[in-house]
Design a protein around this motif. Structure first.
Motif, short mmCIF file in Angstrom:
data_model
loop_
_atom_site.label_atom_id
_atom_site.label_comp_id
_atom_site.label_asym_id
_atom_site.label_seq_id
_atom_site.Cartn_x
_atom_site.Cartn_y
_atom_site.Cartn_z
N LEU A 1 -6.53 -10.03 1.75
CA LEU A 1 -7.15 -9.63 3.05
C LEU A 1 -5.99 -9.06 4.07
CD1 LEU A 1 -9.97 -9.12 4.52
CD2 LEU A 1 -9.26 -11.16 5.82
N LEU A 2 -4.90 -9.78 3.99
CA LEU A 2 -3.53 -9.49 4.80
C LEU A 2 -3.24 -8.18 4.35
CD1 LEU A 2 -1.91 -12.60 5.52
CD2 LEU A 2 -2.80 -10.83 7.36
N GLU A 3 -3.11 -8.04 2.73
CA GLU A 3 -2.43 -6.75 1.99
C GLU A 3 -3.49 -5.73 2.56
OE1 GLU A 3 -2.48 -8.03 -1.90
OE2 GLU A 3 -0.36 -9.02 -1.70
N LYS A 4 -4.81 -5.75 2.49
CA LYS A 4 -5.35 -4.55 2.77
C LYS A 4 -5.29 -3.89 4.32
CE LYS A 4 -9.45 -5.13 -0.21
NZ LYS A 4 -10.89 -5.67 -0.37
N GLN A 5 -4.92 -4.99 5.21
CA GLN A 5 -4.67 -4.66 6.57
C GLN A 5 -3.44 -4.11 6.60
OE1 GLN A 5 -6.85 -4.65 9.37
NE2 GLN A 5 -4.97 -3.48 10.21
N LYS A 6 -2.51 -4.51 5.82
CA LYS A 6 -1.13 -4.01 5.89
C LYS A 6 -1.42 -2.55 5.22
CE LYS A 6 3.58 -5.42 5.48
NZ LYS A 6 4.16 -4.45 6.22
N LEU A 7 -1.99 -2.38 4.11
CA LEU A 7 -2.19 -0.89 3.61
C LEU A 7 -2.77 -0.25 4.52
CD1 LEU A 7 -1.91 -0.42 0.65
CD2 LEU A 7 -4.19 -0.25 0.38
N ILE A 8 -3.65 -0.36 5.47
CA ILE A 8 -3.97 0.61 6.44
C ILE A 8 -2.93 0.91 7.58
CG2 ILE A 8 -5.68 0.78 8.42
CD1 ILE A 8 -7.60 -0.82 6.59
N ASP A 9 -2.06 -0.28 7.99
CA ASP A 9 -1.05 0.05 8.79
C ASP A 9 -0.03 0.82 8.16
OD1 ASP A 9 -2.66 -1.85 10.25
OD2 ASP A 9 -1.20 -3.53 10.13
N ILE A 10 0.08 0.51 7.03
CA ILE A 10 1.22 1.50 6.48
C ILE A 10 0.89 2.86 6.22
CG2 ILE A 10 2.61 1.58 4.31
CD1 ILE A 10 2.40 -1.33 3.79
N SER A 11 -0.46 3.25 5.79
CA SER A 11 -0.96 4.51 5.82
C SER A 11 -0.83 5.13 7.09
CB SER A 11 -2.20 4.37 5.25
OG SER A 11 -2.51 3.78 4.08
N ILE A 12 -1.16 4.60 8.07
CA ILE A 12 -1.25 5.21 9.56
C ILE A 12 0.45 5.37 9.78
CG2 ILE A 12 -1.56 4.73 12.10
CD1 ILE A 12 -3.88 2.91 11.03
N ALA A 13 1.18 4.46 9.41
CA ALA A 13 2.65 4.69 9.77
C ALA A 13 3.25 5.65 9.02
CB ALA A 13 3.43 3.15 9.47
N LEU A 14 2.88 5.98 7.96
CA LEU A 14 3.36 6.90 6.88
C LEU A 14 2.92 8.40 7.57
CD1 LEU A 14 2.90 6.08 3.49
CD2 LEU A 14 5.05 5.53 4.49
N THR A 15 1.87 8.64 8.19
CA THR A 15 1.57 9.92 8.82
C THR A 15 2.29 10.13 10.13
OG1 THR A 15 -0.29 8.81 9.83
CG2 THR A 15 -0.86 9.76 7.94
N SER A 16 2.77 9.37 10.73
CA SER A 16 3.74 9.48 11.74
C SER A 16 5.13 9.73 11.59
CB SER A 16 3.29 8.20 12.98
OG SER A 16 4.11 7.26 12.36
N GLU A 17 5.67 9.47 10.35
CA GLU A 17 6.95 9.82 10.09
C GLU A 17 7.24 11.39 9.88
OE1 GLU A 17 10.32 9.50 10.17
OE2 GLU A 17 10.03 7.59 9.99
N THR A 18 8.05 11.97 10.50
CA THR A 18 8.35 13.28 10.35
C THR A 18 9.87 13.69 9.74
OG1 THR A 18 9.45 13.44 12.35
CG2 THR A 18 7.25 13.98 12.38
#
Ligand code: FE2
Ligand code: FE2
Length: 503
Positions: free
Chosen positions: A11-28
């Protein structure tokens, strides 16, 4: 990093996956993005090492390598042994994955079946003593199915520190994040392409505007270089009055674009004014010459003819002077009152012949231009040239600058403002002028003084120009602290050759 696959962990991994996906989209930044992809995936899969390649036509270009054991024991520079590009073919693990889009999950890279097309390259292990065992090699495939890169994860570490094969869950996690990563990579590349396109458009169009006159050729490029160097010097201030001032990366970018674009309003200033080295324009002088020669040709009185020759010589002499001799105004007034006669029918050509007429030797406009006592511009012409600052604002306001560059139009338009309110176009004062605008003003003045091909003026030496900056600062027109820093840190060397700077 160890592995513990409980339900809670998943469950934690899934949440982390979502957090990482969001973080990746903000990196320029592309390199930061790629490093982040590898480090996050290493975290999720408890991998000791990882690397990433991007696909460039038929090559895989090496981008990132991480390995905590190598970094701790041998230093991160050793990772560069792995840093070589690969062809997209089925000989290497990464090449095979790029070619086929298939994920490879290998328990031990030294136990690969001999009949497989790909093989593991052991040279890194030989060189470093590191032992690569399990590997997960995955394609970075975007939503359109295009493979933009390949990532490799190395040696999954178990709870007791043992090296394990990567699990099915690892494969699922990696593939889920890999597609997000591919989209993020495409976005960053697209943004970078747009940025480069805009940058090229700015650089080439502004350079073309500057090149309209030899007096301004290269001006904006140099002003940008001085401005950025001065802002970076401010950022380096640990003490003194500027220690509390700092420019972020976006603010530096805003300043750089403002500097490049500050004189774009000159596009609306007539060529004849930009290049004006004399009181009269070329066309005005030519018209006077024709008028006088016409009268000269028609006169039969030798003394009158001689007077006309002398008048023209006098006008040509006054025209080229950057000042007005004391006796000149009276003689110019006499010439302006003089009228030349044109007899009837003196024009050859078709149609009715013009009647006799008389006309002034000098028009009111020509007289006003010749009467200028300092320099070569009438007050009207000055106003027209000064209008470029406001034009800069009007032009740049039409460009939809994104948020980090939102202040570019305003900053660029303020480059002739002075801290004491004597500048233009808005007569702003110190409280209304941000540091970026003050920097731009100093860079602009310095380059205007040192450029060697200005009308009426040989380029001042660097020392003379710095002295003028100090005088302007002492009068409260330029920022004193910034001028002192400009001199103390030899910011002027950002453009000048060392021999010029030593003047
Ligand atoms: Fe300007
Ligand atoms: Fe300028």
């Amino acid at each position: 990093m160890t592995r513990n696959h409980t339900a809670e962990r998943v469950l934690l991994e899934k949440q982390k996956l979502i957090d990482i996906s969001i973080a990746l989209t903000s990196e320029t930044d592309l390199h930061r993005l790629l490093s982040r992809i590898i480090s996050e995936l290493r975290g999720l899969t408890s991998a000791q090492g990882g690397s990433l390649y991007l696909v460039a036509q038929d090559r895989l270009t090496f981008e990132v390598a991480q390995n905590e054991i190598i970094a701790q024991t041998l230093g991160s520079e050793l990772l560069c042994f792995r840093c070589h590009d690969l062809p997209v073919d089925d000989k290497s693990l990464a090449g095979y994955v790029a070619l086929t889009g298939q994920l490879l999950n290998i328990a031990d890279v030294y136990e690969l079946a001999a009949d497989l097309p790909y093989h593991f390259d052991p040279s890194f292990d030989r060189r470093t003593g590191y032992r690569t065992r399990s590997m997960l090699v995955a394609p970075l495939q975007d939503h359109q199915g295009e493979i933009v890169g390949v990532l490799q994860l190395i040696n999954a570490i178990g709870a007791d520190g043992e090296i394990l094969p990567f699990s099915r869950e690892d494969e699922t996690l990696v593939l889920a994040l890999a597609s997000q990563a591919a989209v993020a990579i495409n976005n960053v590349r697209l943004i970078s392409t747009i940025k480069n396109l805009f940058e090229s458009l700015v650089v080439y169009s502004v350079s073309a505007i500057d090149a309209r006159s030899p007096h301004t050729a290269g001006h904006s490029r140099r002003v940008a270089a001085y401005s950025l160097a001065l802002a970076q010097a401010v950022n380096g201030c640990q003490e003194g009055p500027l220690a509390g001032v700092a420019f972020s990366e976006p603010e530096l970018e805003e300043l750089r674009f403002s500097a490049w674009l500050h004189d774009i309003g000159k596009i609306g200033v007539r060529d004849a004014l930009l290049d004006k080295k004399t009181k009269l324009t070329e066309q005005q002088l030519e018209a006077i010459r024709w008028r006088i020669w016409l009268a000269h040709g028609q006169s039969h009185d030798p003394s009158e003819r001689q007077a006309l020759v002398e008048d023209l010589q006098f006008l040509q002499q006054i025209n080229a002077l950057p000042y007005l001799p004391p006796e000149a105004p009276a003689r110019l007034a006499r010439l302006a009152a003089k009228r030349l006669t044109r007899p009837a029918g003196d024009r050859s050509g078709e149609g009715s012949e013009p009647p006799a007429a008389d006309y002034p030797l000098l028009t009111a406009e020509e007289l006003a231009a010749l009467m200028v006592s300092h320099g070569n511009l009438t007050s009207q012409e000055y106003a027209e040239i000064q209008g470029h600052a406001l034009q800069t604002l009007h032009i740049l306001q039409k460009i939809p600058f994104s948020k980090p560059l939102a202040q570019v139009p305003r900053l660029a338009a303020c480059h002739h403002e002075r801290l004491d309110g004597t500048g233009y176009p808005f007569h702003l004062t110190a409280a209304e002028l941000p540091y970026q605008a003050r920097i731009l003003a100093i860079a602009d003045v310095f380059d205007a003084l040192t450029a060697s091909d200005r009308p009426y003026r040989l380029g001042a030496s660097c020392a003379q120009a710095l002295h003028v900056l100090q005088q302007e600062a002492a009068k409260g027109r330029l920022d004193r602290d910034l001028v002192e820093l400009f001199i103390a840190r030899r910011v002027y060397e950002a453009v000048l050759a060392p021999t010029d700077a030593a003047d």
